[in-house]
Design a protein around this motif. Structure first.
Motif, mmCIF file in Angstrom:
data_model
loop_
_atom_site.group_PDB
_atom_site.id
_atom_site.type_symbol
_atom_site.label_atom_id
_atom_site.label_comp_id
_atom_site.label_asym_id
_atom_site.label_seq_id
_atom_site.Cartn_x
_atom_site.Cartn_y
_atom_site.Cartn_z
ATOM 1 N N GLY A 86 0.789 -1.221 0.000
ATOM 2 C CA GLY A 86 0.000 0.000 0.000
ATOM 3 C C GLY A 86 0.820 1.270 0.000
ATOM 4 O O GLY A 86 1.830 1.392 -0.707
ATOM 5 N N PHE A 87 0.374 2.248 0.788
ATOM 6 C CA PHE A 87 1.024 3.551 0.796
ATOM 7 C C PHE A 87 2.495 3.484 1.181
ATOM 8 O O PHE A 87 3.327 4.112 0.507
ATOM 9 C CB PHE A 87 0.285 4.514 1.728
ATOM 10 N N PRO A 88 2.892 2.788 2.252
ATOM 11 C CA PRO A 88 4.316 2.813 2.596
ATOM 12 C C PRO A 88 5.213 2.267 1.491
ATOM 13 O O PRO A 88 6.275 2.844 1.213
ATOM 14 C CB PRO A 88 4.409 1.966 3.869
ATOM 15 N N ARG A 89 4.801 1.199 0.831
ATOM 16 C CA ARG A 89 5.648 0.677 -0.253
ATOM 17 C C ARG A 89 5.675 1.665 -1.422
ATOM 18 O O ARG A 89 6.736 1.888 -2.033
ATOM 19 C CB ARG A 89 5.155 -0.697 -0.700
ATOM 20 N N GLU A 90 4.530 2.248 -1.743
ATOM 21 C CA GLU A 90 4.493 3.263 -2.798
ATOM 22 C C GLU A 90 5.442 4.409 -2.473
ATOM 23 O O GLU A 90 6.207 4.875 -3.330
ATOM 24 C CB GLU A 90 3.069 3.798 -2.947
ATOM 25 N N TYR A 91 5.389 4.863 -1.227
ATOM 26 C CA TYR A 91 6.228 5.992 -0.828
ATOM 27 C C TYR A 91 7.709 5.643 -0.923
ATOM 28 O O TYR A 91 8.515 6.412 -1.490
ATOM 29 C CB TYR A 91 5.898 6.435 0.595
ATOM 30 N N PHE A 92 8.122 4.526 -0.373
ATOM 31 C CA PHE A 92 9.550 4.193 -0.362
ATOM 32 C C PHE A 92 10.072 3.939 -1.777
ATOM 33 O O PHE A 92 11.233 4.232 -2.082
ATOM 34 C CB PHE A 92 9.814 3.003 0.556
ATOM 35 N N LYS A 93 9.231 3.400 -2.658
ATOM 36 C CA LYS A 93 9.633 3.282 -4.064
ATOM 37 C C LYS A 93 9.835 4.667 -4.671
ATOM 38 O O LYS A 93 10.788 4.890 -5.433
ATOM 39 C CB LYS A 93 8.567 2.514 -4.854
ATOM 40 N N ARG A 94 8.950 5.577 -4.340
ATOM 41 C CA ARG A 94 9.040 6.947 -4.859
ATOM 42 C C ARG A 94 10.332 7.612 -4.386
ATOM 43 O O ARG A 94 11.028 8.259 -5.169
ATOM 44 C CB ARG A 94 7.813 7.723 -4.362
ATOM 45 N N ALA A 95 10.661 7.448 -3.110
ATOM 46 C CA ALA A 95 11.872 8.066 -2.567
ATOM 47 C C ALA A 95 13.121 7.470 -3.200
ATOM 48 O O ALA A 95 14.069 8.193 -3.540
ATOM 49 C CB ALA A 95 11.909 7.891 -1.052
ATOM 50 N N ALA A 96 13.137 6.142 -3.388
ATOM 51 C CA ALA A 96 14.314 5.492 -3.977
ATOM 52 C C ALA A 96 14.525 5.903 -5.425
ATOM 53 O O ALA A 96 15.662 5.925 -5.916
ATOM 54 C CB ALA A 96 14.175 3.978 -3.870
ATOM 55 N N ALA A 97 13.435 6.246 -6.123
ATOM 56 C CA ALA A 97 13.532 6.595 -7.543
ATOM 57 C C ALA A 97 14.061 8.001 -7.775
ATOM 58 O O ALA A 97 14.407 8.359 -8.911
ATOM 59 C CB ALA A 97 12.169 6.443 -8.206
ATOM 60 N N ILE A 98 14.153 8.807 -6.738
ATOM 61 C CA ILE A 98 14.592 10.198 -6.912
ATOM 62 C C ILE A 98 16.051 10.265 -7.338
ATOM 63 O O ILE A 98 16.438 11.120 -8.144
ATOM 64 C CB ILE A 98 14.337 10.994 -5.622
ATOM 65 N N LYS A 99 16.883 9.359 -6.819
ATOM 66 C CA LYS A 99 18.275 9.278 -7.241
ATOM 67 C C LYS A 99 18.547 7.879 -7.754
ATOM 68 O O LYS A 99 18.099 6.891 -7.159
ATOM 69 C CB LYS A 99 19.222 9.580 -6.073
#
Length: 686
Positions: A86-99
């Motif tokens: 859900g949201f936590p996995r979506e968020y951490f994927k988003r953060a990892a994709a920034i760099k």
């Protein structure tokens, strides 16, 4: 330099009903959902509700949003990754994709911040910072509005308390507690005051040759590795050491230690030397010095935990007996006013900075350790508006709501299934040091910490994030939820908080649309929407091992075995009574586990042995059975699963005499691979 450092300062004396006096004449702002606390749970709630069409404001008392995730905790505590969706996995994927080349779960603080900011903007969530709670109005069991320090009134149909401290729930008059329950209150074996024994180990503990009492064993996260005098030359207790008040199992109002999660690096291009804090006091670290002097060449990485994150940066956390945790330093924080919290926050900054400065500069510290410490430093490109120091004091444990269902130790180890599940947890029961105390022999030991208390993946009930309906019918609490101190020690992980934040946001939106109390939201409908959003509410193959008190015959669990050497507790597989022990595949020939039973009558018994099987287990484990006719020896292949109750293998059938202890001893001598021990069962044979 750290002019905006102090986190989560709140005015606690403002609580109540009807206390809107002092508000400005500015018109009230009305929202479907008002979230107090811009922590990851609060942001998850706000974004999720806004995606459902709700109008949302998130109010954060400090200058920054994102709590620990943007404030230094970048080496994410996961437990079992399959429990996170859900949201936590979506968020951490988003953060990892920034760099590029950033590992999932381990993005830098600046990337974590950028991810939250982007998601808030996309969802249209209004964020207000640097505004603490001044007053709260409540009518007929509902919060109607809250007023912030600037006099602005925020009206809401539903409210979420996402603070780490539980300030909104306390102000609203919802039942809550803080500190530790007694062992008797909920029947929790780990509850209450919990002195840790001195665990004498050698090289494997500190990574060096040890001058203390010998032996070898694995590295221990918590626990005292050797005996150290608790008093100085003047006979007074060293800084940070106290006399124990109460006895084991008693309740108190203390919580596990707070600290700062410091983002550090060895990269020369961005490394900033550790600062010398204002009012630096070397005497605070006398106990640390004595620990260092007990070992010949202790390494920096054995005094602090270094969790690798992206791009040559490291999340520095506490580990072991004396580290960046500040036991006792948080006393008075949760119930304190703004000035008290600011003072305690400053004290933690000085304490942690002073420790790092001490290790790198005090002439009594071995030169090798000083040199190693000084290869590390703060990250020049992190927390640039705060002297490169992390924003958030790590409030590991705050107030805890008391609702219709209180999660306890049983809920994270055995009673793991819940019909109203809205999220899952799986982290071990992880309690950092609560206080350092004087042992009977005048040495110092830590108290309150656990190192071998596993948890199964478990479901978290909706009942635990909503108050009792009679107390408040429009409040959700995803962080300071209804749980005991022991259960909180497993629950208190950011992905869990974020999952409960997602559930809170969806529930709030449903309560608004249906014009119902949060307690009356349809849980099946909520669960269906959570699953649509890929939240993890259950695991398909989750099973429990048997309980010893439900098995036939006489069963002795590993919790009651007599161990020599250092064994590690584990929740792997489906063990009897939730956990087994293993030898960590080390110290071969030095470790035994002895199971002793008082049999009800003389006679013939089949003896069975339980262990957690796995491919990396030893193929030939020596086991000795002491019986009426002498001692029998058998070898067990622990790579193969048990056949009886899916965990036991038969060791044979033997005669046992009356009034003589029956025993089984397992050794790791001559073994290759992990040796596991779980339980021994004596079954009468007719």
């Amino acid at each position: 330099m750290f002019f905006h450092l102090f986190p989560r300062l709140r005015h606690l004396a403002v609580a109540v009903v009807g206390l809107a006096a002092g508000a400005s004449a500015a018109p009230a702002a009305s929202y479907d959902l008002v979230v107090y606390g811009g922590t990851p749970a609060g942001l998850a709630a706000g974004i999720t509700a806004a995606r459902e069409g709700a109008s949302v404001v998130v109010i954060e008392p400090t200058k920054w949003i994102g709590g620990m995730v943007t404030g230094g905790l970048s080496s994410t505590d996961l437990g079992k990754q399959e429990c996170i969706g859900g949201f936590p996995r979506e968020y951490f994927k988003r953060a990892a994709a920034i760099k590029s080349e950033t590992p999932l779960w381990y993005a830098e603080p600046q990337a974590n911040m950028a991810a939250f900011q982007a998601m808030l903007k996309e969802a249209g969530v209004k964020v207000v910072t640097e505004q603490s709670l001044k007053a709260l109005e409540k009518k007929s069991g509902r919060i109607t509005s809250l007023t912030t320090a600037d006099g602005q009134v925020y009206q809401g149909r539903v409210f979420v308390d996402a603070t780490y401290e539980g300030d909104l729930l306390a102000a609203s008059g919802v039942s809550h507690t803080l500190g530790r329950e007694s062992k008797a209150q909920y029947g929790e074996p780990l509850a209450g005051i919990h002195p840790m024994p001195v665990r004498p180990h050698g090289a494997d503990v500190m990574g060096v040759a040890c001058k203390c009492v010998g032996g070898t064993g694995p590295h221990y996260i918590h626990g005292t590795p050797c005996k150290i005098n608790a008093r100085g030359d003047d006979g007074k207790l060293l800084f940070g050491v106290t006399e124990l008040k109460g006895k084991p199992g008693d309740a108190d109002k203390l919580t596990q230690a707070y600290n700062f999660r410091v983002c550090v690096t060895q990269r020369p291009d961005i490394r900033v030397p550790f600062p010398k804090p204002e009012g630096y006091e070397p005497a605070r670290y006398e106990l640390l010095l004595r620990l260092i002097q007990s070992y010949s060449e202790v390494a920096f990485g054995r005094l602090v935990h270094l969790g690798q994150i992206g791009h040559g940066k490291v999340d520095l956390n506490a580990q072991g007996f004396f580290s960046t945790d500040y036991p006792g330093g948080n006393v008075g924080y949760l119930e304190g006013d703004a000035a008290t919290r600011e003072r305690i926050a400053k004290d933690h900054v000085n304490y942690v900075q002073g420790l790092l400065y001490f290790l790198g500069n005090d002439s009594r510290v071995p030169q090798k350790l000083r040199d190693e410490t000084n290869t590390w430093g703060l990250c020049k490109d992190e927390f640039t508006d705060n002297g490169h120091w992390p924003y958030a004091l790590y409030v590991r444990e705050g107030r805890r709501m008391i609702s219709d269902y209180v999660m306890t130790q049983r809920d994270v180890q055995r009673e793991i299934f819940k019909p109203d599940t809205v999220g899952m947890g799986s982290f071990v029961i992880d309690c950092h040091i609560v206080q350092r105390i004087v042992a009977e022999d005048g040495t110092v030991t830590d108290e309150g910490s656990f190192q071998d208390a596993p948890a199964k993946p478990y479901q978290i009930p909706y009942r635990s994030i909503v108050p009792k309906k009679a107390e408040c019918d429009n409040l959700l609490v995803p962080v300071c939820l209804s749980a005991s101190h022991i259960a909180t020690c497993s629950l208190r992980m950011e992905p869990v908080y974020m999952a409960l934040g997602q559930a809170s946001g969806l529930s709030a939106a449903m309560a608004v649309k249906g014009n119902v109390a949060v307690q009356d939201v349809s849980v099946p409908a909520l669960q269906a929407k959570l699953r649509e959003q890929k939240a993890v509410l259950d695991l398909p193959n989750l099973v429990l091992g048997p309980a010893s008190d439900q098995l036939a015959g006489v069963v002795v669990d590993d919790a009651h075995a007599e161990f020599t050497g250092s064994w590690v507790s584990s929740g792997y597989g489906a063990p009897v009574d939730d956990a087994s022990h293993n030898d960590a595949d080390s110290g071969k020939g030095e470790k035994t586990a002895r199971f002793v039973a008082q049999l009800p009558a003389a006679g013939r018994y089949e003896v069975r042995f339980a262990y957690s099987s796995a491919p990396n287990r030893a193929a030939s484990v020596p086991v000795e059975i002491t019986h009426a006719g002498g001692v029998a020896k058998v070898w067990v292949d622990e790579r193969k699963p048990g056949v009886h109750d899916k965990v036991f293998v038969s060791l044979g059938t033997f005669d046992f005499a009356a009034n003589q202890p029956a025993s089984v001893q397992v050794s790791n001598a001559w073994t290759r691979g992990f040796v596991s021990v779980d339980a021994v069962q004596w079954l009468p044979v007719k």
